[in-house]
Design a protein around this motif. Structure first.
Motif, PDB file in Angstrom:
ATOM      1  N   GLU A  89      13.111  15.104   1.248  1.00  0.00           N
ATOM      2  CA  GLU A  89      14.163  14.805   2.227  1.00  0.00           C
ATOM      3  C   GLU A  89      13.582  14.380   3.570  1.00  0.00           C
ATOM      4  N   ILE A  90      12.323  14.703   3.832  1.00  0.00           N
ATOM      5  CA  ILE A  90      11.748  14.316   5.125  1.00  0.00           C
ATOM      6  C   ILE A  90      11.185  12.893   5.099  1.00  0.00           C
ATOM      7  N   VAL A  91      11.113  12.291   3.909  1.00  0.00           N
ATOM      8  CA  VAL A  91      10.590  10.926   3.796  1.00  0.00           C
ATOM      9  C   VAL A  91      11.599   9.953   4.383  1.00  0.00           C
ATOM     10  N   SER A  92      11.190   9.189   5.395  1.00  0.00           N
ATOM     11  CA  SER A  92      12.119   8.225   5.991  1.00  0.00           C
ATOM     12  C   SER A  92      11.684   6.782   5.762  1.00  0.00           C
ATOM     13  N   GLY A  93      10.457   6.577   5.266  1.00  0.00           N
ATOM     14  CA  GLY A  93       9.999   5.232   4.956  1.00  0.00           C
ATOM     15  C   GLY A  93       8.904   5.247   3.911  1.00  0.00           C
ATOM     16  N   THR A  94       8.863   4.215   3.071  1.00  0.00           N
ATOM     17  CA  THR A  94       7.830   4.097   2.046  1.00  0.00           C
ATOM     18  C   THR A  94       7.223   2.704   2.079  1.00  0.00           C
ATOM     19  N   SER A  95       6.013   2.605   1.542  1.00  0.00           N
ATOM     20  CA  SER A  95       5.336   1.325   1.410  1.00  0.00           C
ATOM     21  C   SER A  95       4.653   1.281   0.048  1.00  0.00           C
TER      22      SER A  95
ATOM     23  N   HIS B 278      -6.825   1.069   2.444  1.00  0.00           N
ATOM     24  CA  HIS B 278      -5.683   0.171   2.608  1.00  0.00           C
ATOM     25  C   HIS B 278      -5.717  -0.283   4.059  1.00  0.00           C
ATOM     26  N   MET B 279      -6.029  -1.550   4.276  1.00  0.00           N
ATOM     27  CA  MET B 279      -6.203  -2.035   5.634  1.00  0.00           C
ATOM     28  C   MET B 279      -5.486  -3.362   5.815  1.00  0.00           C
ATOM     29  N   GLY B 280      -4.648  -3.435   6.842  1.00  0.00           N
ATOM     30  CA  GLY B 280      -3.943  -4.673   7.142  1.00  0.00           C
ATOM     31  C   GLY B 280      -2.439  -4.459   7.236  1.00  0.00           C
ATOM     32  N   TRP B 281      -1.710  -5.560   7.154  1.00  0.00           N
ATOM     33  CA  TRP B 281      -0.260  -5.523   7.350  1.00  0.00           C
ATOM     34  C   TRP B 281       0.462  -5.214   6.048  1.00  0.00           C
ATOM     35  N   ASN B 282       1.465  -4.357   6.141  1.00  0.00           N
ATOM     36  CA  ASN B 282       2.290  -4.021   4.977  1.00  0.00           C
ATOM     37  C   ASN B 282       3.697  -3.694   5.469  1.00  0.00           C
ATOM     38  N   ASN B 283       4.663  -3.876   4.579  1.00  0.00           N
ATOM     39  CA  ASN B 283       6.048  -3.612   4.979  1.00  0.00           C
ATOM     40  C   ASN B 283       6.433  -2.162   4.749  1.00  0.00           C
ATOM     41  N   VAL B 284       7.411  -1.726   5.506  1.00  0.00           N
ATOM     42  CA  VAL B 284       7.941  -0.368   5.409  1.00  0.00           C
ATOM     43  C   VAL B 284       9.414  -0.450   4.994  1.00  0.00           C
ATOM     44  N   LYS B 285       9.715   0.177   3.873  1.00  0.00           N
ATOM     45  CA  LYS B 285      11.093   0.228   3.390  1.00  0.00           C
ATOM     46  C   LYS B 285      11.738   1.505   3.913  1.00  0.00           C
TER      47      LYS B 285
ATOM     48  N   LYS C 216      11.998  14.560  10.549  1.00  0.00           N
ATOM     49  CA  LYS C 216      12.860  15.736  10.445  1.00  0.00           C
ATOM     50  C   LYS C 216      13.134  16.262  11.847  1.00  0.00           C
ATOM     51  N   ASP C 217      14.395  16.235  12.234  1.00  0.00           N
ATOM     52  CA  ASP C 217      14.817  16.740  13.546  1.00  0.00           C
ATOM     53  C   ASP C 217      14.044  16.059  14.676  1.00  0.00           C
ATOM     54  N   ASN C 218      13.166  16.792  15.339  1.00  0.00           N
ATOM     55  CA  ASN C 218      12.418  16.274  16.488  1.00  0.00           C
ATOM     56  C   ASN C 218      11.062  15.679  16.120  1.00  0.00           C
ATOM     57  N   VAL C 219      10.730  15.690  14.832  1.00  0.00           N
ATOM     58  CA  VAL C 219       9.403  15.251  14.391  1.00  0.00           C
ATOM     59  C   VAL C 219       9.474  13.889  13.695  1.00  0.00           C
ATOM     60  N   PHE C 220       8.705  12.949  14.235  1.00  0.00           N
ATOM     61  CA  PHE C 220       8.569  11.616  13.652  1.00  0.00           C
ATOM     62  C   PHE C 220       7.084  11.378  13.423  1.00  0.00           C
ATOM     63  N   ALA C 221       6.726  10.756  12.328  1.00  0.00           N
ATOM     64  CA  ALA C 221       5.318  10.453  12.106  1.00  0.00           C
ATOM     65  C   ALA C 221       5.184   9.261  11.168  1.00  0.00           C
ATOM     66  N   THR C 222       4.189   8.428  11.459  1.00  0.00           N
ATOM     67  CA  THR C 222       3.970   7.197  10.701  1.00  0.00           C
ATOM     68  C   THR C 222       2.542   7.111  10.208  1.00  0.00           C
ATOM     69  N   GLN C 223       2.365   6.578   8.998  1.00  0.00           N
ATOM     70  CA  GLN C 223       1.019   6.314   8.512  1.00  0.00           C
ATOM     71  C   GLN C 223       0.463   5.050   9.157  1.00  0.00           C
ATOM     72  N   PHE C 224       1.338   4.149   9.516  1.00  0.00           N
ATOM     73  CA  PHE C 224       0.922   2.907  10.170  1.00  0.00           C
ATOM     74  C   PHE C 224       0.710   3.128  11.665  1.00  0.00           C
TER      75      PHE C 224
ATOM     76  N   PHE D 145       3.989   4.922  -1.635  1.00  0.00           N
ATOM     77  CA  PHE D 145       3.571   6.111  -0.893  1.00  0.00           C
ATOM     78  C   PHE D 145       4.438   6.299   0.358  1.00  0.00           C
ATOM     79  N   THR D 146       4.442   7.513   0.861  1.00  0.00           N
ATOM     80  CA  THR D 146       5.191   7.837   2.077  1.00  0.00           C
ATOM     81  C   THR D 146       4.469   7.261   3.284  1.00  0.00           C
ATOM     82  N   SER D 147       5.159   6.371   4.004  1.00  0.00           N
ATOM     83  CA  SER D 147       4.541   5.762   5.179  1.00  0.00           C
ATOM     84  C   SER D 147       5.204   6.206   6.478  1.00  0.00           C
TER      85      SER D 147
END
Length: 204
Positions: free
Chosen positions: A154-160, A116-123, A172-180, A166-168
């Motif tokens: 519950e830790i999922v904050s965005g999907t694409s 999966h390569m390129g631009w995609n939106n995050v809900k 949780k608390d002090n931890v943020f992480a993005t697939q993008f 999928f979870t993008s």
């Protein structure tokens, strides 16, 4: 100072320059001591999960990263920096991750082209503090063949969506992480990096 972890993989200079553009002090380092002493940790990466874990282990960085997270320091994971937070990956056979969160990393089994390569939106499912200036459904740059499946939804904050939903993004608390990749996502990506910088300031 924010420590950008250098383990031989990823767009480290792009991430560093991104933080510099938004006025956030960040330093690329491969020293476990620097990671332990930093106010926050950023783990970027592109490539294979197994190589990432091996390199982190050889540089004695796995413990330093885990301890930083456990102490409540802000953490931002980008692409592989998201995936290695989980229990295991199926990439090139089963490989254990940092196990900060229960769950696994699986390959896209879809009719669309992989990676999966390129631009995609995050809900946005739950808006993290670092997304305070980012509108819902904003587009970011992706490049990956695997995605995370958290046990705790519950830790999922965005999907694409790419052949499936999928979870993008997780939070949780002090931890943020993005697939993008915020560092490749132009002005909106800079807003994410700026948002993380603001979170670090407030957490100090």
């Amino acid at each position: 100072m924010i420590a950008i972890v250098d383990y031989g993989m990823g767009n480290l200079r792009s991430v560093e320059k991104g933080f510099q553009k938004v006025g956030v002090d960040a330093k690329v380092t491969s020293s476990p001591k620097d990671v332990e002493n930093a106010r926050a940790v950023v783990l970027p990466g592109v490539g294979a999960f197994r190589d990432c874990i091996r390199n982190l282990t050889e540089l004695s960085l796995t413990e330093a990263i885990a301890k930083s997270i456990q102490k409540g320091k802000p953490y931002l994971g980008i692409c592989l920096g998201l995936q290695v937070l989980f229990s295991e990956s199926e990439e090139f056979g089963r490989c254990k991750g940092l196990d900060i969160f229960r769950g696994k990393v699986v390959r896209f089994q879809i009719s669309e082209k992989v990676p999966h390569m390129g631009w995609n939106n995050v809900k946005i499912a739950r808006r993290p503090p670092i997304f305070s200036a980012v509108p819902d459904d904003s587009f970011f740059y992706f490049v990956h063949s695997y995605y995370v499946v958290p046990d705790d939804k519950e830790i999922v904050s965005g999907t694409s969506d790419y052949g499936l939903t999928f979870t993008s993004m997780i939070w949780k608390d002090n931890v943020f992480a993005t697939q993008f990749h915020p560092e490749k996502s132009q002005s909106l990506g800079l807003k994410v990096l700026s948002g993380f910088g603001e979170f670090v300031k407030k957490s100090s």
